[in-house]
Design an enzyme around this catalytic site. Structure first.
Site, short mmCIF file in Angstrom:
data_model
loop_
_atom_site.label_atom_id
_atom_site.label_comp_id
_atom_site.label_asym_id
_atom_site.label_seq_id
_atom_site.Cartn_x
_atom_site.Cartn_y
_atom_site.Cartn_z
N SER A 155 6.61 -1.98 -3.03
CA SER A 155 7.70 -1.51 -3.84
C SER A 155 9.09 -1.57 -3.18
O SER A 155 9.14 -1.68 -1.87
CB SER A 155 7.59 0.07 -4.29
OG SER A 155 8.93 0.56 -4.80
N TYR B 214 5.06 8.27 -1.38
CA TYR B 214 5.20 7.16 -1.81
C TYR B 214 5.92 6.13 -0.94
O TYR B 214 5.20 5.03 -0.78
CB TYR B 214 6.19 7.12 -3.17
CG TYR B 214 6.03 5.88 -3.96
CD1 TYR B 214 4.76 5.47 -4.63
CD2 TYR B 214 7.16 5.10 -3.80
CE1 TYR B 214 4.72 4.42 -5.49
CE2 TYR B 214 6.91 3.84 -5.03
CZ TYR B 214 5.86 3.57 -5.61
OH TYR B 214 5.78 2.30 -6.38
#
Length: 226
Positions: free
Chosen positions: A125, A138
């Site tokens: 990401s 995350y």
């Protein structure tokens, strides 16, 4: 590219990859907790259980006749919030699904991938290369995917093609269950997951001797990242 395992293939980016594999004439095999669209073979698995993820991968390969051309680790989750506010089990689950299951699935797939000189595409990401607050789990997981994939590419050079894909925000249900403060604003411009899936297919389709090592793909108005 014929047989491709896609984790998280029932929704979001994973579902877009499944559609792209089918469109290219391939056979996707999904590993997920929820079933993919009708007609797609799948193995039910909670990817927070890494040993189950390995077993599910071996089952998918068996169903494919023992051959495997590619793996795309598209499964992912996040629950944003301050570290002190996220329950420990939730924090652990995010890291396990986003990072540890990525390694588990690929580990189980390696014998078949080496035999076919296949390809692996991992999904990080833009938050795997630029950290923000309220995303410790995350960011930890996605930064980990970057390091894991770069190391894996060096380890498997000449045996299996390894590509790191770093997507920006996409128009999926990923943000649906978040508090409003963590959702994209009404004017946010997000990428179509089909565009990211096309980039993944491009990486998987490289001929023997050529590898796409890393791709950052985002909506054209999203800021650049280091």
């Amino acid at each position: 590219m014929d047989t491709v395992i896609v984790t998280g293939g029932s929704s979001g980016l994973g579902a877009a990859v499944v559609d792209a594999v089918v469109k290219a004439g391939g056979r996707p095999y999904v590993i997920d907790r929820q079933p993919p669209r009708e007609g797609i073979d799948w193995v039910e698995c909670d990817l927070a259980d890494t040993r189950a993820a390995e077993a599910a991968t071996r089952t998918a390969i068996e169903r494919a006749g023992g051959t495997l051309d590619g793996v795309v680790t598209a499964a992912g989750m996040d629950v944003p919030g301050a570290l002190a506010d996220i329950p420990g089990e939730t924090w652990d689950r995010i890291v396990t699904i986003d990072l540890l299951s990525t390694a588990a699935v690929i580990r189980a797939a390696l014998p078949a991938l080496k035999q076919s000189h296949g390809g692996v595409v991992t999904i990080s990401s833009t938050l795997g290369i630029k950290a923000v607050g309220d995303a410790t789990a995350y960011c930890a997981a996605k930064f980990g995917v970057v390091g894991f994939t770069r190391s894996l590419a060096a380890e498997l050079a000449g045996q299996v093609n390894v590509t790191l894909v770093v997507p920006g925000g996409m128009r999926t249900k990923f943000f649906d269950d978040r508090a409003d403060q963590y959702k994209p604003g009404p004017d946010a411009i997000l990428n179509d997951p089909a565009n990211v899936a096309a980039a993944i297919m491009f990486a998987l389709a490289q001929p023997t001797g050529c590898a796409v090592r890393e791709l950052v793909i985002a909506a054209e108005t999203e800021p650049s990242y280091p």
